[in-house]
Motif scaffolding. Structure first.
Motif, PDB file in Angstrom:
ATOM      1  N   ASP A  46       0.874  -1.181   0.000  1.00 54.74           N
ATOM      2  CA  ASP A  46       0.000   0.000   0.000  1.00 54.74           C
ATOM      3  C   ASP A  46       0.908   1.227   0.000  1.00 54.74           C
ATOM      4  N   GLU A  47       1.212   1.730  -1.177  1.00 56.07           N
ATOM      5  CA  GLU A  47       2.203   2.806  -1.340  1.00 56.07           C
ATOM      6  C   GLU A  47       1.888   4.053  -0.527  1.00 56.07           C
ATOM      7  N   ASP A  48       0.622   4.475  -0.483  1.00 53.65           N
ATOM      8  CA  ASP A  48       0.250   5.730   0.174  1.00 53.65           C
ATOM      9  C   ASP A  48      -0.306   5.549   1.586  1.00 53.65           C
ATOM     10  N   ASN A  49      -0.261   4.338   2.130  1.00 52.08           N
ATOM     11  CA  ASN A  49      -0.812   4.047   3.459  1.00 52.08           C
ATOM     12  C   ASN A  49      -2.261   4.525   3.574  1.00 52.08           C
ATOM     13  N   GLU A  50      -3.068   4.276   2.542  1.00 49.73           N
ATOM     14  CA  GLU A  50      -4.442   4.783   2.517  1.00 49.73           C
ATOM     15  C   GLU A  50      -5.454   3.858   3.183  1.00 49.73           C
ATOM     16  N   SER A  51      -5.119   2.597   3.406  1.00 45.99           N
ATOM     17  CA  SER A  51      -6.062   1.669   4.032  1.00 45.99           C
ATOM     18  C   SER A  51      -5.709   1.480   5.511  1.00 45.99           C
ATOM     19  N   HIS A  52      -6.730   1.132   6.293  1.00 46.66           N
ATOM     20  CA  HIS A  52      -6.554   0.923   7.732  1.00 46.66           C
ATOM     21  C   HIS A  52      -7.343  -0.297   8.176  1.00 46.66           C
ATOM     22  N   ILE A  53      -7.181  -0.686   9.433  1.00 56.00           N
ATOM     23  CA  ILE A  53      -7.830  -1.893   9.947  1.00 56.00           C
ATOM     24  C   ILE A  53      -9.338  -1.823   9.742  1.00 56.00           C
ATOM     25  N   GLY A  54      -9.890  -2.924   9.243  1.00 58.13           N
ATOM     26  CA  GLY A  54     -11.336  -3.025   9.056  1.00 58.13           C
ATOM     27  C   GLY A  54     -11.819  -2.597   7.683  1.00 58.13           C
ATOM     28  N   ASP A  55     -10.967  -1.974   6.877  1.00 62.55           N
ATOM     29  CA  ASP A  55     -11.369  -1.539   5.541  1.00 62.55           C
ATOM     30  C   ASP A  55     -11.484  -2.746   4.602  1.00 62.55           C
ATOM     31  N   ARG A  56     -12.464  -2.701   3.705  1.00 68.45           N
ATOM     32  CA  ARG A  56     -12.569  -3.705   2.643  1.00 68.45           C
ATOM     33  C   ARG A  56     -11.805  -3.154   1.442  1.00 68.45           C
ATOM     34  N   VAL A  57     -10.836  -3.944   0.940  1.00 70.42           N
ATOM     35  CA  VAL A  57      -9.971  -3.477  -0.135  1.00 70.42           C
ATOM     36  C   VAL A  57      -9.960  -4.460  -1.305  1.00 70.42           C
ATOM     37  N   GLU A  58      -9.591  -3.935  -2.469  1.00 71.43           N
ATOM     38  CA  GLU A  58      -9.421  -4.760  -3.658  1.00 71.43           C
ATOM     39  C   GLU A  58      -7.925  -4.834  -3.932  1.00 71.43           C
ATOM     40  N   ILE A  59      -7.418  -6.060  -4.124  1.00 67.50           N
ATOM     41  CA  ILE A  59      -5.986  -6.251  -4.342  1.00 67.50           C
ATOM     42  C   ILE A  59      -5.761  -7.040  -5.630  1.00 67.50           C
ATOM     43  N   SER A  80     -13.789   1.409   7.108  1.00 66.77           N
ATOM     44  CA  SER A  80     -14.285   0.802   8.338  1.00 66.77           C
ATOM     45  C   SER A  80     -15.200   1.774   9.076  1.00 66.77           C
ATOM     46  N   THR A  81     -16.262   1.245   9.691  1.00 66.10           N
ATOM     47  CA  THR A  81     -17.181   2.088  10.443  1.00 66.10           C
ATOM     48  C   THR A  81     -16.979   1.945  11.948  1.00 66.10           C
ATOM     49  N   GLU A  82     -15.997   1.151  12.349  1.00 64.78           N
ATOM     50  CA  GLU A  82     -15.727   0.971  13.776  1.00 64.78           C
ATOM     51  C   GLU A  82     -15.149   2.258  14.357  1.00 64.78           C
TER      52      GLU A  82
END
Length: 108
Positions: A46-59, A80-82
């Motif tokens: 993740d080059e830009d550190n844009e995702s965090h715990i609980g996020d749904r991502v496409e890889i 994530s909504t937590e």
């Protein structure tokens, strides 16, 4: 051969530019015919550190980037909504202290 594109949930964002993503699936047991929950763990760049715990991502599959990383982040599908309760309490406490300090200065 085309590269595989899958979606999963980020379970760790402690590393810089690396995320741990779990892909859950149901597998039918060969003997008992009961569905069992299985997971695949992928380390994702993740080059830009844009995702965090609980996020749904496409890889997407990629060339080896390190010992474990074989995937790249395409996009964040859902944030994530937590709610982080510790951060929320700290912000509330800080706001109360600032309010108390402004109240003391106006009385003087």
């Amino acid at each position: 051969m085309p590269k595989r594109v899958v979606s999963g949930i980020v379970t760790s964002d402690k590393m810089d530019k690396t995320r741990r993503v779990e892909i859950n699936r149901l597998v039918k047991h060969p003997k008992y015919k009961k569905y069992i929950s299985r997971r695949t763990v992928c380390h994702v760049h993740d080059e830009d550190n844009e995702s965090h715990i609980g996020d749904r991502v496409e890889i997407i599959e990629s060339e080896p980037l390190s010992k474990l990383k074989r995937w790249r982040l395409v996009r964040v599908l859902e944030k994530s909504t937590e709610v982080d309760l510790v951060a929320l309490r700290a912000a509330r406490k800080e706001a109360e202290q600032a309010e108390a300090a402004s109240g003391e200065s106006s009385e003087a």
